[in-house]
Design a protein around this motif. Structure first.
Motif, mmCIF file in Angstrom:
data_model
loop_
_atom_site.group_PDB
_atom_site.id
_atom_site.type_symbol
_atom_site.label_atom_id
_atom_site.label_comp_id
_atom_site.label_asym_id
_atom_site.label_seq_id
_atom_site.Cartn_x
_atom_site.Cartn_y
_atom_site.Cartn_z
ATOM 1 N N PRO A 188 0.808 -1.220 0.000
ATOM 2 C CA PRO A 188 0.000 0.000 0.000
ATOM 3 C C PRO A 188 0.839 1.266 0.000
ATOM 4 C CG PRO A 188 -0.693 -1.483 1.749
ATOM 5 C CD PRO A 188 0.541 -2.054 1.141
ATOM 6 N N GLY A 189 2.067 1.187 0.498
ATOM 7 C CA GLY A 189 2.946 2.348 0.527
ATOM 8 C C GLY A 189 3.340 2.837 -0.851
ATOM 9 N N GLU A 190 2.993 2.069 -1.886
ATOM 10 C CA GLU A 190 3.287 2.506 -3.248
ATOM 11 C C GLU A 190 2.555 3.816 -3.564
ATOM 12 O OE1 GLU A 190 3.308 0.674 -7.770
ATOM 13 O OE2 GLU A 190 1.874 -0.106 -6.324
ATOM 14 N N ALA A 191 1.482 4.083 -2.854
ATOM 15 C CA ALA A 191 0.743 5.337 -3.051
ATOM 16 C C ALA A 191 1.610 6.549 -2.725
ATOM 17 C CB ALA A 191 -0.517 5.341 -2.197
ATOM 18 N N LYS A 192 2.668 6.359 -1.933
ATOM 19 C CA LYS A 192 3.585 7.471 -1.639
ATOM 20 C C LYS A 192 4.261 7.989 -2.909
ATOM 21 C CE LYS A 192 5.011 6.229 3.031
ATOM 22 N NZ LYS A 192 6.168 5.882 3.859
ATOM 23 N N LEU A 193 4.383 7.136 -3.916
ATOM 24 C CA LEU A 193 5.034 7.544 -5.160
ATOM 25 C C LEU A 193 4.227 8.605 -5.903
ATOM 26 C CD1 LEU A 193 6.206 4.040 -6.422
ATOM 27 C CD2 LEU A 193 7.541 5.746 -5.187
ATOM 28 N N THR A 194 2.954 8.722 -5.582
ATOM 29 C CA THR A 194 2.112 9.726 -6.229
ATOM 30 C C THR A 194 2.125 11.059 -5.494
ATOM 31 O OG1 THR A 194 0.126 9.070 -5.017
ATOM 32 C CG2 THR A 194 0.565 7.939 -7.105
ATOM 33 N N ALA A 195 2.869 11.160 -4.425
ATOM 34 C CA ALA A 195 2.896 12.371 -3.607
ATOM 35 C C ALA A 195 3.212 13.646 -4.396
ATOM 36 C CB ALA A 195 3.871 12.210 -2.451
ATOM 37 N N PRO A 233 3.109 23.596 1.796
ATOM 38 C CA PRO A 233 4.178 23.022 2.608
ATOM 39 C C PRO A 233 3.918 21.552 2.993
ATOM 40 C CG PRO A 233 2.736 24.256 4.042
ATOM 41 C CD PRO A 233 2.178 24.368 2.648
ATOM 42 N N TYR A 234 2.853 20.947 2.465
ATOM 43 C CA TYR A 234 2.510 19.555 2.783
ATOM 44 C C TYR A 234 3.290 18.621 1.863
ATOM 45 C CZ TYR A 234 -1.416 21.886 5.011
ATOM 46 O OH TYR A 234 -2.196 22.695 5.789
ATOM 47 N N ARG A 235 4.531 18.356 2.221
ATOM 48 C CA ARG A 235 5.422 17.609 1.338
ATOM 49 C C ARG A 235 5.663 16.164 1.755
ATOM 50 N NH1 ARG A 235 5.411 18.656 -3.583
ATOM 51 N NH2 ARG A 235 6.606 20.392 -4.296
ATOM 52 N N GLU A 236 5.429 15.796 2.971
ATOM 53 C CA GLU A 236 5.748 14.446 3.446
ATOM 54 C C GLU A 236 4.539 13.527 3.257
ATOM 55 O OE1 GLU A 236 7.955 11.408 4.799
ATOM 56 O OE2 GLU A 236 8.701 13.445 4.530
ATOM 57 N N PRO A 237 4.645 12.510 2.368
ATOM 58 C CA PRO A 237 3.526 11.602 2.179
ATOM 59 C C PRO A 237 3.516 10.487 3.239
ATOM 60 C CG PRO A 237 5.266 11.041 0.654
ATOM 61 C CD PRO A 237 5.723 12.265 1.409
ATOM 62 N N VAL A 238 2.346 10.156 3.712
ATOM 63 C CA VAL A 238 2.170 9.072 4.686
ATOM 64 C C VAL A 238 0.941 8.279 4.266
ATOM 65 C CG1 VAL A 238 1.723 8.500 7.097
ATOM 66 C CG2 VAL A 238 3.171 10.447 6.536
ATOM 67 N N VAL A 239 1.083 6.961 4.183
ATOM 68 C CA VAL A 239 -0.062 6.098 3.894
ATOM 69 C C VAL A 239 -0.468 5.431 5.197
ATOM 70 C CG1 VAL A 239 -0.892 4.094 2.611
ATOM 71 C CG2 VAL A 239 0.657 5.718 1.519
ATOM 72 N N PHE A 281 -7.605 7.760 -1.168
ATOM 73 C CA PHE A 281 -6.829 6.684 -1.769
ATOM 74 C C PHE A 281 -7.247 6.417 -3.210
ATOM 75 C CE2 PHE A 281 -5.501 2.258 -2.506
ATOM 76 C CZ PHE A 281 -4.163 2.388 -2.209
ATOM 77 N N ILE A 282 -8.442 6.794 -3.612
ATOM 78 C CA ILE A 282 -8.908 6.435 -4.948
ATOM 79 C C ILE A 282 -8.121 7.148 -6.048
ATOM 80 C CG2 ILE A 282 -10.787 8.103 -5.105
ATOM 81 C CD1 ILE A 282 -10.885 4.486 -6.319
ATOM 82 N N LEU A 283 -7.851 8.434 -5.915
ATOM 83 C CA LEU A 283 -7.090 9.127 -6.958
ATOM 84 C C LEU A 283 -5.646 8.631 -7.050
ATOM 85 C CD1 LEU A 283 -8.476 12.765 -6.774
ATOM 86 C CD2 LEU A 283 -8.893 11.026 -8.509
ATOM 87 N N PRO A 284 -4.916 8.498 -5.915
ATOM 88 C CA PRO A 284 -3.581 7.908 -6.029
ATOM 89 C C PRO A 284 -3.613 6.491 -6.609
ATOM 90 C CG PRO A 284 -3.783 9.008 -3.932
ATOM 91 C CD PRO A 284 -5.138 9.018 -4.558
ATOM 92 N N PHE A 285 -4.642 5.726 -6.240
ATOM 93 C CA PHE A 285 -4.771 4.368 -6.748
ATOM 94 C C PHE A 285 -4.994 4.366 -8.261
ATOM 95 C CE2 PHE A 285 -7.738 0.968 -7.930
ATOM 96 C CZ PHE A 285 -6.902 -0.112 -7.746
ATOM 97 N N LEU A 286 -5.855 5.248 -8.767
ATOM 98 C CA LEU A 286 -6.101 5.313 -10.208
ATOM 99 C C LEU A 286 -4.854 5.748 -10.970
ATOM 100 C CD1 LEU A 286 -9.693 6.817 -10.270
ATOM 101 C CD2 LEU A 286 -9.008 4.463 -10.767
ATOM 102 N N VAL A 287 -4.088 6.668 -10.387
ATOM 103 C CA VAL A 287 -2.832 7.082 -11.019
ATOM 104 C C VAL A 287 -1.865 5.902 -11.075
ATOM 105 C CG1 VAL A 287 -0.782 8.527 -10.715
ATOM 106 C CG2 VAL A 287 -3.052 9.517 -10.463
ATOM 107 N N LEU A 288 -1.768 5.149 -9.985
ATOM 108 C CA LEU A 288 -0.886 3.982 -9.974
ATOM 109 C C LEU A 288 -1.326 2.950 -11.007
ATOM 110 C CD1 LEU A 288 -0.324 3.479 -6.154
ATOM 111 C CD2 LEU A 288 1.352 4.212 -7.847
#
Length: 133
Positions: free
Chosen positions: A28-35, A42-48, A79-86
């Motif tokens: 599931p952490g693969e969603a961090k790649l869409t950050a 200033p919201y730069r740190e992705p967390v799943v 999670f749906i938009l990051p998931f669709l991008v992935l």
């Protein structure tokens, strides 16, 4: 050109649809790649984060991508938009690999020995003139 691309695209879509398993079950952490697409300054740190719910029907797990600042402020990106991008990226990668593999295989096969005959023609021996009646 169209046939190899169509074959590669259908392979990419088929395998890409199966890639639903990767971001949901395996990593599931693969969603961090869409950050970079969803988290802005200033919201730069992705967390799943995974949330587990238990009720009378069983256990379910939800994954959510959050973007966090250095001071701890959070935005919920879902999670749906990051998931669709992935999934789109998986389809593109598999399509490109299938297309390149098909082109490489076509390049490696030797051309036919005689371009005038096909595999379905029977060889004709002797004279080509019909016999008189």
């Amino acid at each position: 050109m169209a046939r190899p691309l169509t074959t590669a695209l259908s392979t990419g879509v088929g395998v890409g649809m199966l890639s639903i398993v990767v971001p949901v079950s395996i990593w599931p952490g693969e969603a961090k790649l869409t950050a970079p697409l969803f988290c802005s300054d200033p919201y730069r740190e992705p967390v799943v984060v995974s949330d587990t719910f238990r009720d009378s029907e069983g256990t379910s797990v939800d994954y959510t991508l959050y973007c966090v600042t250095d001071r701890g402020a959070v935005t919920d990106e879902g999670f749906i938009l990051p998931f669709l991008v992935l999934m789109a990226v998986h389809v593109a990668i598999i399509t490109a690999v299938a297309y390149l593999a098909g082109q490489w295989a076509r390049r490696r096969t030797p051309p036919p020995a005689d371009s005038q005959s096909t595999a379905f023609e029977t060889p004709v021996y002797g004279s080509h003139e019909p016999e008189p009646l």
